[in-house]
Design a protein around this motif. Structure first.
Motif, PDB file in Angstrom:
ATOM      1  N   GLY A   1      84.818 -54.965   6.231  1.00 21.01           N
ATOM      2  CA  GLY A   1      85.876 -54.493   7.119  1.00 21.01           C
ATOM      3  C   GLY A   1      86.081 -53.005   7.032  1.00 21.01           C
ATOM      4  O   GLY A   1      86.292 -52.327   8.049  1.00 21.01           O
ATOM      5  N   ALA A   2      86.014 -52.454   5.804  1.00 16.96           N
ATOM      6  CA  ALA A   2      86.200 -51.016   5.623  1.00 16.96           C
ATOM      7  C   ALA A   2      85.075 -50.232   6.293  1.00 16.96           C
ATOM      8  O   ALA A   2      85.314 -49.209   6.955  1.00 16.96           O
ATOM      9  N   MET A   3      83.847 -50.705   6.129  1.00 17.55           N
ATOM     10  CA  MET A   3      82.715 -50.020   6.758  1.00 17.55           C
ATOM     11  C   MET A   3      82.793 -50.102   8.276  1.00 17.55           C
ATOM     12  O   MET A   3      82.471 -49.127   8.979  1.00 17.55           O
ATOM     13  N   LYS A   4      83.240 -51.243   8.787  1.00 18.25           N
ATOM     14  CA  LYS A   4      83.354 -51.398  10.235  1.00 18.25           C
ATOM     15  C   LYS A   4      84.449 -50.495  10.781  1.00 18.25           C
ATOM     16  O   LYS A   4      84.303 -49.887  11.851  1.00 18.25           O
ATOM     17  N   CYS A   5      85.547 -50.387  10.042  1.00 18.80           N
ATOM     18  CA  CYS A   5      86.644 -49.495  10.442  1.00 18.80           C
ATOM     19  C   CYS A   5      86.142 -48.071  10.622  1.00 18.80           C
ATOM     20  O   CYS A   5      86.336 -47.456  11.680  1.00 18.80           O
ATOM     21  N   LEU A   6      85.479 -47.544   9.599  1.00 17.60           N
ATOM     22  CA  LEU A   6      85.035 -46.152   9.656  1.00 17.60           C
ATOM     23  C   LEU A   6      83.915 -45.966  10.679  1.00 17.60           C
ATOM     24  O   LEU A   6      83.882 -44.958  11.391  1.00 17.60           O
ATOM     25  N   GLY A   7      83.008 -46.937  10.758  1.00 15.84           N
ATOM     26  CA  GLY A   7      81.901 -46.815  11.699  1.00 15.84           C
ATOM     27  C   GLY A   7      82.362 -46.810  13.144  1.00 15.84           C
ATOM     28  O   GLY A   7      81.931 -45.972  13.947  1.00 15.84           O
ATOM     29  N   LEU A   8      83.257 -47.735  13.484  1.00 13.00           N
ATOM     30  CA  LEU A   8      83.754 -47.796  14.855  1.00 13.00           C
ATOM     31  C   LEU A   8      84.590 -46.574  15.195  1.00 13.00           C
ATOM     32  O   LEU A   8      84.506 -46.042  16.309  1.00 13.00           O
ATOM     33  N   TYR A   9      85.394 -46.116  14.223  1.00 15.19           N
ATOM     34  CA  TYR A   9      86.210 -44.942  14.514  1.00 15.19           C
ATOM     35  C   TYR A   9      85.329 -43.701  14.697  1.00 15.19           C
ATOM     36  O   TYR A   9      85.581 -42.878  15.591  1.00 15.19           O
ATOM     37  N   ALA A  10      84.304 -43.551  13.862  1.00 20.73           N
ATOM     38  CA  ALA A  10      83.416 -42.400  14.005  1.00 20.73           C
ATOM     39  C   ALA A  10      82.729 -42.411  15.372  1.00 20.73           C
ATOM     40  O   ALA A  10      82.473 -41.354  15.959  1.00 20.73           O
ATOM     41  N   ALA A  11      82.449 -43.607  15.895  1.00 16.88           N
ATOM     42  CA  ALA A  11      81.773 -43.715  17.186  1.00 16.88           C
ATOM     43  C   ALA A  11      82.719 -43.583  18.366  1.00 16.88           C
ATOM     44  O   ALA A  11      82.377 -42.977  19.389  1.00 16.88           O
ATOM     45  N   LEU A  12      83.935 -44.112  18.238  1.00 15.12           N
ATOM     46  CA  LEU A  12      84.825 -44.219  19.393  1.00 15.12           C
ATOM     47  C   LEU A  12      86.164 -43.511  19.231  1.00 15.12           C
ATOM     48  O   LEU A  12      86.951 -43.457  20.172  1.00 15.12           O
TER      49      LEU A  12
ATOM     50  N   CYS B   1      91.035 -51.043  11.202  1.00 16.04           N
ATOM     51  CA  CYS B   1      91.741 -49.892  10.619  1.00 16.04           C
ATOM     52  C   CYS B   1      93.261 -50.050  10.667  1.00 16.04           C
ATOM     53  O   CYS B   1      93.982 -49.149  10.244  1.00 16.04           O
ATOM     54  N   ARG B   2      93.749 -51.169  11.173  1.00 14.19           N
ATOM     55  CA  ARG B   2      95.184 -51.318  11.399  1.00 14.19           C
ATOM     56  C   ARG B   2      95.851 -52.138  10.294  1.00 14.19           C
ATOM     57  O   ARG B   2      95.295 -53.113   9.800  1.00 14.19           O
ATOM     58  N   ASP B   3      97.072 -51.699   9.925  1.00 13.77           N
ATOM     59  CA  ASP B   3      97.894 -52.416   8.949  1.00 13.77           C
ATOM     60  C   ASP B   3      97.125 -52.689   7.668  1.00 13.77           C
ATOM     61  O   ASP B   3      97.078 -53.818   7.163  1.00 13.77           O
ATOM     62  N   THR B   4      96.535 -51.654   7.119  1.00 17.82           N
ATOM     63  CA  THR B   4      95.701 -51.822   5.940  1.00 17.82           C
ATOM     64  C   THR B   4      95.642 -50.516   5.166  1.00 17.82           C
ATOM     65  O   THR B   4      96.370 -49.562   5.450  1.00 17.82           O
ATOM     66  N   LEU B   5      94.780 -50.474   4.182  1.00 20.98           N
ATOM     67  CA  LEU B   5      94.401 -49.239   3.523  1.00 20.98           C
ATOM     68  C   LEU B   5      93.007 -48.876   3.995  1.00 20.98           C
ATOM     69  O   LEU B   5      92.137 -49.748   4.101  1.00 20.98           O
ATOM     70  N   VAL B   6      92.794 -47.606   4.274  1.00 22.29           N
ATOM     71  CA  VAL B   6      91.512 -47.157   4.822  1.00 22.29           C
ATOM     72  C   VAL B   6      90.838 -46.245   3.798  1.00 22.29           C
ATOM     73  O   VAL B   6      91.256 -45.102   3.603  1.00 22.29           O
ATOM     74  N   PRO B   7      89.797 -46.746   3.102  1.00 20.22           N
ATOM     75  CA  PRO B   7      89.099 -45.905   2.124  1.00 20.22           C
ATOM     76  C   PRO B   7      88.157 -44.936   2.820  1.00 20.22           C
ATOM     77  O   PRO B   7      87.334 -45.333   3.641  1.00 20.22           O
TER      78      PRO B   7
END
Length: 328
Positions: free
Chosen positions: A221-232, A242-248
Motif C-alpha cells: 500500500g505504501a509503495m502504491k501510494c507513492l507511485g500513484l502520487y508521483a505519476a498523477l 495515501c488517505r487516512d494513514t501514515l505515508v512513509p
C-alpha cells in the motif's frame, strides 16, 4: 507561431504554480515528532543485506549496552526524545504478543526455532543479547546481559502507560490484526498506546478494519501510494492508499513528489494523513534507513511537520531538539 508555443507555455506555468511548494501554506508551528526504530539499539552495517542476514553478527563496536525491543531500551529512547517507539511483534502459542524483531530465535538469542512457535514463558527465559558480535564471533559483548528481557506487548503497555508505539506485524497473517484488536478491546486503556500499525498487508488491513480510527500501512500500500502520487499528483490527485494513514517517504525520493515539501504536506493533511520521513533508500538497501547522523538533519525541510524516523534516537533526539528551534 507564437500561439503555437503560448498554450504549452501557459500549461506548464499553470502546472508549476499548481504544484509550487512555496505557494502552499506552511504549518504555523511545524511539529516534528521522532519515531525511534527498535528503540535504542545496536546498529550495524547495511551492505549486502538480505532477508536472511543475521544483523546481530555485524554490529558496530557497542557504545552502550542497550538491546533492541527491551524495556530498558524503550525507556532510554523516550528519555532521548522519542515521541513514538517502533516495535516488532510475533504471536505466541499462549495468545500473547512477544516483542521481538526476528522471525527465528537463532540469530540473536540462545534459543532456536521460529519465534511464534513458542509460549511467552519460554521466550522470557532466553538471553536476547546472546548473539551480538562486532568482531566476527571473537567476542560477544552483550551475552548474559539480556536474560529474561524479551517483553510481551502487554509488558510494554503496562510499563509505559503514557508511551506511544508503532506496531510492526512481521507476518502476513490477518489473524494478528484480529488478535491486536481483541487485546485493545479487552483493555481499552491501551488504545492510545498504539499510534499505528504497519508491516504485513493482511494483518494491517484487518487491524484497521477492527479498530476505529487506527492508521496503518502495508508495504504494498505504501509503495502504491507513492507511485500513484508521483505519476498523477501533478493534478492534485491523492490516491486512496495515501488517505487516512501514515505515508512513509524516503528522503531521496521526496523531491520527486509533486509539491514537496509544503504542497505535498498540505495535500496529505487534507487527506487525513501524516508523513513519516525516512532516510535515503536504494535498491540495494530499501529497508528501514532513517535520519541517523547529524549531517542528515539537512534532509529535514525547514517547514516539515510530521514524523522523523531514526535508528539513532540517542544522537538525533537531543540534536534535533536543539537544531530546530520551531519544535515545541
Amino acid at each position: 507561431m507564437r500561439k503555437r508555443f503560448l498554450l504549452p507555455l501557459l500549461t506548464l506555468s499553470g502546472l508549476y504554480l499548481w504544484n509550487a511548494s512555496w505557494l502552499a501554506d506552511a504549518p504555523e508551528t511545524p511539529e516534528r515528532l521522532l519515531i525511534s526504530h527498535r528503540s535504542v539499539h545496536q546498529t550495524y552495517h547495511r551492505q549486502n543485506l538480505t532477508a536472511e542476514t543475521c544483523t546481530a553478527e555485524r554490529i558496530y563496536p557497542p557504545q552502550h549496552a542497550f538491546i533492541e525491543n527491551t524495556l530498558p531500551s524503550m525507556k532510554a529512547a523516550f528519555e532521548a526524545g522519542a515521541d513514538v517507539v517502533e516495535l516488532d511483534v510475533h504471536p505466541t502459542t499462549d495468545g500473547l504478543f512477544a516483542v521481538m524483531h526476528d522471525w527465528t530465535l537463532d540469530c540473536r538469542t540462545d534459543g532456536s526455532g521460529v519465534t511464534r512457535t513458542h509460549d511467552m514463558a519460554t521466550l522470557k527465559k532466553l538471553d536476547v543479547g546472546y548473539g551480538y558480535t562486532a568482531d566476527g564471533g571473537k567476542s560477544f559483548p552483550l551475552r548474559g546481559r539480556g536474560v529474561g528481557m524479551m517483553p510481551s506487548l502487554r509488558d510494554v503497555f503496562e510499563r509505559f502507560p503514557e508511551g506511544r508505539f508503532l506496531v510492526n506485524f512481521k507476518s502476513r497473517d490477518a489473524k494478528e490484526g484480529l488478535q491486536l484488536a481483541g487485546m485493545l478491546a479487552a483493555n481499552p486503556q491501551w488504545r492510545d498506546r498504539v499510534l499505528a500499525v504497519y508491516g504485513g498487508d493482511e494483518p494491517v488491513v484487518e487491524a484497521k478494519r477492527q479498530i476505529a480510527d487506527l492508521p496503518g500501512y502495508g508495504k504494498k500500500g505504501a509503495m502504491k501510494c507513492l507511485g500513484l502520487y508521483a505519476a498523477l499528483g501533478w493534478s492534485g490527485y491523492v490516491p486512496a492508499e495515501c488517505r487516512d494513514t501514515l505515508v512513509p517517504v524516503p528522503a531521496n525520493f521526496a523531491p520527486w513528489l509533486w509539491g514537496w515539501p509544503n504542497r505535498f504536506q498540505a495535500r496529505m493533511r487534507e487527506a487525513g494523513s501524516r508523513i513519516i520521513l525516512l532516510g535515503p533508500a536504494s535498491l540495494d538497501d530499501p529497508g528501514s534507513t532513517g535520519i541517523d547522523s547529524l549531517d542528515q538533519l539537512d534532509l529535514i525541510p525547514p517547514d516539515f511537520s510530521g514524523y522523523v524516523w531514526t535508528n539513532r534516537i540517542e544522537t538525533i533526539g537531543p540534536a534535533l531538539r536543539v537544531s530546530l528551534p520551531s519544535q515545541p
